[in-house]
Motif scaffolding. Structure first.
Motif, mmCIF file in Angstrom:
data_model
loop_
_atom_site.group_PDB
_atom_site.id
_atom_site.type_symbol
_atom_site.label_atom_id
_atom_site.label_comp_id
_atom_site.label_asym_id
_atom_site.label_seq_id
_atom_site.Cartn_x
_atom_site.Cartn_y
_atom_site.Cartn_z
ATOM 1 N N ALA A 84 0.844 -1.201 0.000
ATOM 2 C CA ALA A 84 0.000 0.000 0.000
ATOM 3 C C ALA A 84 0.875 1.245 0.000
ATOM 4 O O ALA A 84 1.893 1.302 0.670
ATOM 5 C CB ALA A 84 -0.894 0.004 1.236
ATOM 6 N N PRO A 85 0.506 2.282 -0.760
ATOM 7 C CA PRO A 85 1.312 3.495 -0.862
ATOM 8 C C PRO A 85 1.295 4.309 0.411
ATOM 9 O O PRO A 85 0.614 3.978 1.366
ATOM 10 C CB PRO A 85 0.642 4.247 -2.026
ATOM 11 N N ALA A 86 2.039 5.419 0.383
ATOM 12 C CA ALA A 86 2.220 6.222 1.597
ATOM 13 C C ALA A 86 1.037 7.117 1.897
ATOM 14 O O ALA A 86 1.095 7.918 2.810
ATOM 15 C CB ALA A 86 3.468 7.086 1.441
ATOM 16 N N GLU A 99 0.458 13.042 22.178
ATOM 17 C CA GLU A 99 1.872 12.763 22.315
ATOM 18 C C GLU A 99 2.171 11.281 22.356
ATOM 19 O O GLU A 99 3.245 10.829 21.970
ATOM 20 C CB GLU A 99 2.399 13.432 23.591
ATOM 21 N N ASP A 100 1.171 10.496 22.825
ATOM 22 C CA ASP A 100 1.391 9.056 22.953
ATOM 23 C C ASP A 100 1.090 8.308 21.676
ATOM 24 O O ASP A 100 1.287 7.089 21.606
ATOM 25 C CB ASP A 100 0.520 8.496 24.091
ATOM 26 N N ASP A 101 0.564 8.994 20.650
ATOM 27 C CA ASP A 101 0.230 8.324 19.385
ATOM 28 C C ASP A 101 1.494 7.845 18.687
ATOM 29 O O ASP A 101 2.574 8.417 18.825
ATOM 30 C CB ASP A 101 -0.527 9.285 18.452
ATOM 31 N N ILE A 102 1.360 6.817 17.851
ATOM 32 C CA ILE A 102 2.487 6.288 17.098
ATOM 33 C C ILE A 102 2.817 7.228 15.954
ATOM 34 O O ILE A 102 1.941 7.638 15.206
ATOM 35 C CB ILE A 102 2.162 4.888 16.559
ATOM 36 N N ASP A 103 4.054 7.565 15.791
ATOM 37 C CA ASP A 103 4.491 8.403 14.682
ATOM 38 C C ASP A 103 4.761 7.507 13.486
ATOM 39 O O ASP A 103 5.691 6.703 13.485
ATOM 40 C CB ASP A 103 5.777 9.142 15.089
ATOM 41 N N LEU A 104 3.919 7.607 12.446
ATOM 42 C CA LEU A 104 4.041 6.727 11.289
ATOM 43 C C LEU A 104 5.296 7.000 10.481
ATOM 44 O O LEU A 104 5.670 6.215 9.607
ATOM 45 C CB LEU A 104 2.811 6.880 10.395
ATOM 46 N N PHE A 105 5.951 8.107 10.738
ATOM 47 C CA PHE A 105 7.158 8.425 9.985
ATOM 48 C C PHE A 105 8.440 8.169 10.788
ATOM 49 O O PHE A 105 9.535 8.534 10.391
ATOM 50 C CB PHE A 105 7.128 9.906 9.551
ATOM 51 N N GLY A 106 8.263 7.539 11.958
ATOM 52 C CA GLY A 106 9.440 7.200 12.753
ATOM 53 C C GLY A 106 9.652 8.154 13.903
ATOM 54 O O GLY A 106 8.927 9.130 14.090
ATOM 55 N N ASP A 107 10.601 7.872 14.723
ATOM 56 C CA ASP A 107 10.932 8.669 15.895
ATOM 57 C C ASP A 107 11.450 10.030 15.458
ATOM 58 O O ASP A 107 12.350 10.140 14.647
ATOM 59 C CB ASP A 107 12.002 7.930 16.702
ATOM 60 N N LYS A 116 12.415 14.789 7.072
ATOM 61 C CA LYS A 116 11.451 15.804 7.493
ATOM 62 C C LYS A 116 10.864 16.532 6.290
ATOM 63 O O LYS A 116 9.664 16.827 6.250
ATOM 64 C CB LYS A 116 12.122 16.806 8.429
ATOM 65 N N LYS A 117 11.706 16.816 5.306
ATOM 66 C CA LYS A 117 11.219 17.512 4.111
ATOM 67 C C LYS A 117 10.231 16.649 3.346
ATOM 68 O O LYS A 117 9.221 17.130 2.832
ATOM 69 C CB LYS A 117 12.402 17.886 3.212
ATOM 70 N N ILE A 118 10.524 15.341 3.257
ATOM 71 C CA ILE A 118 9.613 14.420 2.564
ATOM 72 C C ILE A 118 8.276 14.370 3.292
ATOM 73 O O ILE A 118 7.204 14.393 2.676
ATOM 74 C CB ILE A 118 10.226 13.011 2.482
ATOM 75 N N LYS A 119 8.360 14.302 4.605
ATOM 76 C CA LYS A 119 7.140 14.273 5.412
ATOM 77 C C LYS A 119 6.304 15.527 5.185
ATOM 78 O O LYS A 119 5.097 15.458 4.960
ATOM 79 C CB LYS A 119 7.507 14.142 6.885
#
Length: 225
Positions: A84-86, A99-107, A116-119
């Motif tokens: 599945a795509p991004a 703050e406790d949610d999972i960051d789908l783009f990593g820590d 960060k720029k891609i995000k």
């Protein structure tokens, strides 16, 4: 129902069939269930998936973070394939998170400048696409049967009273009298409603308030437009 392979034709076919007689994934209003399934769809469905395409355009008009419902429960409705795509990740990143949610783009601490720029680019692209989506208003056609107390009830007056009911998202249509026996006739009247604003329950409640004339109200037909 659990939706799988929404980035493929097989998954979209199943979603299209499911939405053939529904406006939303669950219930009668947009919710986190719609947001979860929307995020798993790779792109706007092709026109051949007419029901899924209608639903997709409608849900795209919402801010997913404002929709009611349990996000964790909604997430269980979708099985996302590894290919599945991004898009789903971008949609989640665009919505405010605790703050406790999972960051789908990593820590955050491990992100480099390029990541960060891609995000940021993906979030901006998603917001731009969402802003250009036309708002699709879900509507239904409802046919009501309204029965009087007896053969002496003024049916013309009943129709007049019913048409005095005015609500945002409600338009009254044609009406006719239908014999039901012993000289009694019922009023059958059509109306078109916006699903998010008017439901059958509130219509029945308002019509039965004319208790001197109306004995009961039944839904004879209900069709999505």
């Amino acid at each position: 129902m659990v939706f799988t392979d929404l980035d493929k034709a097989t998954g979209l076919t199943a979603l299209n069939t499911f939405l053939a007689d529904k406006s939303y994934i669950e219930g009668f209003a947009a919710s986190q269930a719609d947001a979860a399934v929307f995020a798993a769809v790779a792109a706007a469905p092709d026109a051949k998936f007419e029901h899924a395409a209608r639903w997709y355009k409608h849900i795209a008009s919402y801010d997913a973070s404002t929709l009611p419902g349990d996000k964790a429960k909604a997430a269980a409705l979708v099985v996302v394939s590894a290919a599945a795509p991004a898009k789903a990740a971008a949609a989640a990143a665009a919505a405010p998170a605790d703050e406790d949610d999972i960051d789908l783009f990593g820590d955050e601490e491990e992100e480099d400048e390029e990541t960060k720029k891609i995000k940021e680019a993906r979030v901006a692209e998603y917001q731009a696409k969402k802003g250009n989506k036309p708002v699709l208003i879900a509507k239904s056609s409802i046919l009501l049967d309204i029965k009087p107390w007896d053969d002496e009830t003024d049916m013309v007056e009943i129709e007049r009273l019913v048409r005095t009911i005015e609500m945002d998202g409600l338009v009254w249509g044609q009406a006719k009298l239908i014999p039901i026996g012993y000289g009694i006739k019922k009023l059958q009247i059509n109306c078109v409603v916006e699903d998010d604003k008017v439901g059958t329950d509130i219509l029945e409640e308002k019509i039965t308030e004319f208790e001197d004339h109306v004995q009961s109200v039944d839904v004879a037909a209900f069709n999505k437009i």
